[in-house]
Scaffold this active site. Structure first.
Site, short mmCIF file in Angstrom:
data_model
loop_
_atom_site.label_atom_id
_atom_site.label_comp_id
_atom_site.label_asym_id
_atom_site.label_seq_id
_atom_site.Cartn_x
_atom_site.Cartn_y
_atom_site.Cartn_z
N ASP A 1 92.78 -8.79 27.96
CA ASP A 1 91.27 -7.99 27.15
C ASP A 1 89.81 -7.63 27.86
OD1 ASP A 1 90.68 -10.81 27.54
OD2 ASP A 1 90.81 -11.26 25.08
N CYS B 1 63.69 2.61 25.37
CA CYS B 1 62.70 2.91 23.94
C CYS B 1 63.60 3.49 23.07
CB CYS B 1 62.19 4.18 24.97
SG CYS B 1 63.18 5.30 25.31
#
Length: 632
Positions: free
Chosen positions: A107, A163
């Site tokens: 996985d 940002c």
């Protein structure tokens, strides 16, 4: 085929959703000599699809319980269960070489890459698989005959500019990633001097993320609330140029905590009368925040007040838990940590309220933060059967080729051609299964071919430690990388090293590439990178691009990885495309495609190999080109 199965030795990697179905199908198909590896333990959430487990098995090893369950209906099978990490040194190339075929039900991408490299080194065929919902696929990888697992580009994690996460989110995922990857580790790290991208000047001045001596956990939580959801938003609003674009919606500060939650932080932290009128009487070391607060519906979107309550309560409980564990912090978000999930969901809900973004429920936030794919048991069963069919094909071919002495082993029938088989790939043709011819080996593959990898970065800011952790381990899936420059060794694993060597390599890891010993790593420097545990080595060409030429929005990682078909001149000129139109290089990223993963795997932006076309079987008369579904 029964005789072939009985005489073959099989290694299974993974005993989860696919692994349970695979082990059952193997023993019922006649396989008797099986070993399996799985690091995981059984969770309650596994029980709806991993049918070898029961509620009494929760917390126990998946591999060991799967073995015990199967032996009840096939007691004559020889099954060895290993509760461990497939990347452990005990599961090396010599170990893999003792098997006739390896079957993956993993996985995560790193482990898949590791097993692929072990199989290539051991020259043992690998059958890969993956599922997500109703989609699935099985692929065969035989050295020299088909593409290896890494011949074609694999998905890479989606990166979000700091940002955007910190100042201008506009999607629910931005709020969730901010909570899980930025705020959570900043608040709960066991390193008291930990810093992050949230430590801006105003945050440092206010000690916004630092707990003061004698400060209660709930008071600390309220202070963080006041900074993140109020003061920080007000400071952003004062930057008028940031909101000059009319398309960018201005955020709104939230009310003060006591205005939003009239009972106050202490009551919110400890719980209060629940929906049934019962007093919970809870303290911050028992139960989860939602249970203490009476919030039972994980699919309901919280109000601002409830999100604030969960924020403070989960915050206080995590701090109390860490203190009870000897003040060891929690450095990283874990989707299986209920308190961590509650904190992230509450933070994301409050951030969504700030920015007018659709808020997600606890259930949805957990899926986004933990990158969870919800699995379907039927798909796992189908894929488990397809793995066995493909394994029998490669075993026929392997046995027909003869043993070590060159004597061919009789097999029931002639060798069958390998296939990549996709489950429910095309909704339009109503076909459950769609077989395709496998890819040939890619000569430009870094792992099984002769390609080189190019790293474009600013050598004045990229450190060796970051190169090792983010590029070699995370991006390229290496387990124990070692790095050699033309004139010196830059980094070795510390097994058997002298103390002064360990100290020097630790010092190198903190140094930028340009300031490393022997003249440093400069533009067009060729590094030799190797991993003894994977029998894997390649050349890494470092191309310098100055920091001022990078765009944080387009290249949030601050570097680009690609194959050697792109020239250094192109890279230096600012072309940050991932490889050319031919898709040369195993790290290229070009074409949109689908992603197939096992249950609880990571969902990421996915790309496929450019220029690679699938061929359907000759008896496949359905029109149209088939897109490949990628495994991660």
């Amino acid at each position: 085929d029964v005789e072939l199965a009985e005489s073959s030795k099989v290694l299974m990697v993974g005993a989860g959703g696919i692994g349970c179905e695979l082990l059952k199908t193997l023993v019922l198909s006649g396989f008797e000599d099986i070993e399996m590896i799985d690091l995981d333990t059984i969770d309650v959430s596994n029980l709806n699809r991993q049918f070898l487990f029961r509620k009494r098995h929760v917390g126990m090893s998946k591999a060991k319980v799967a073995r015990e369950t199967v032996l009840k209906f096939r007691p004559d099978a020889r099954i060895v269960a290993h509760h461990g990490n497939v990347k452990d040194s005990s599961f090396d190339v010599d170990f893999v070489r003792t098997f006739d075929v390896v079957l993956n039900g993993l996985d995560n991408l790193e482990a898949r890459k590791h097993v692929n490299r072990l199989c290539l080194a051991a020259e043992v065929p690998l059958i890969e698989s993956g599922t997500t919902g109703y989609l699935g696929q099985v692929t065969a990888h035989v050295r020299g005959q088909t593409a290896c697992f890494e011949c074609n580009p694999k998905p890479v994690p989606k990166s979000h500019p700091i940002c955007t996460l910190r100042d201008t989110p506009d999607k629910p995922i931005h709020c969730v990633v901010y909570a899980a990857d930025l705020l959570f580790p900043r608040l709960f790290s066991n390193d008291p001097n930990a810093k992050s991208d949230l430590d801006e000047e105003d945050a440092v001045e206010l000690s916004a993320f630092t707990r003061q001596p004698g400060e209660s956990p709930e008071s600390f939580a309220v202070r963080v609330y006041d900074y993140v959801f109020r003061a920080k938003i007000e400071r952003l609003l004062a930057k008028e140029e940031m909101w000059a674009d009319e398309k960018r919606k201005k955020p709104t500060p939230l009310p003060a905590f006591t205005d939003l939650v009239p009972e106050g932080p202490t009551a919110a932290a400890h719980g209060f009368t629940d929906v049934n009128g019962d007093v919970n009487g809870d303290n911050t070391t028992t139960l989860t925040a939602c249970k203490a607060l009476g919030l039972r519906d994980a699919h309901a979107a919280w109000t601002d007040a409830d999100a604030a309550r969960v924020f403070v309560s989960s915050f206080a409980r995590i701090v109390a838990r860490d203190e009870s564990n000897g003040n060891h912090g929690t450095d990283k978000f874990d989707k299986d940590d209920a308190l961590a999930v509650e904190f992230v969901a509450a933070t994301a809900a409050l951030r969504s309220a700030n920015y007018g973004i659709e808020r997600k429920s606890l259930f949805d936030a957990k899926g986004m933060a933990g990158n969870i794919v919800h699995a379907v048991a039927t798909t796992n069963a189908i894929v488990g059967g397809l793995i066995v069919i493909e394994a029998l094909k490669v075993l026929r071919q392997r046995k027909a080729g003869g043993d070590a002495g060159g004597v061919a082993t009789p097999v029931p029938c002639g060798p069958c051609p390998y296939r990549y088989t996709f489950v429910k790939q095309h909704k339009s043709n109503s076909r459950l299964l769609e077989p395709m011819e496998p890819d040939p080996p890619n000569k430009s593959c870094v792992v099984c071919g002769a390609a080189r990898v190019e790293l474009v970065c600013d050598v004045e800011s990229m450190t060796l430690g970051r190169l090792i952790d983010e590029v070699l381990k995370k991006k390229l899936g290496m387990n124990a990388p070692e790095v050699n420059a033309p004139e010196t060794i830059l980094y070795e694993q510390d097994d058997g090293l002298d103390d002064d060597e360990i100290e020097q390599y630790a010092k190198n890891c903190k140094s930028t590439l340009a300031n490393l010993p022997a003249g440093g790593v400069r533009h067009n420097t060729a590094l030799r990178v190797s991993d003894f545990t994977q029998k894997f080595e390649f050349d890494l060409i470092v191309t310098h691009r100055p920091g001022e030429e990078w765009d944080e929005e387009e290249d949030p990682d601050g570097y680009v990885l690609r194959g050697d078909s792109v020239s250094a001149d192109d890279a230096a000129g600012g072309d940050d495309t991932a490889g050319d139109a031919n898709g040369n290089g195993a790290v290229a990223e070009d074409v949109d495609d689908c992603l197939i993963v096992d249950d609880e795997d990571e969902i990421k932006a996915v790309t496929a190999t450019a220029g690679t076309k699938r061929k359907r079987d000759e008896n496949d008369d359905d029109g149209g080109d088939a897109k490949e579904i990628r495994i991660e």
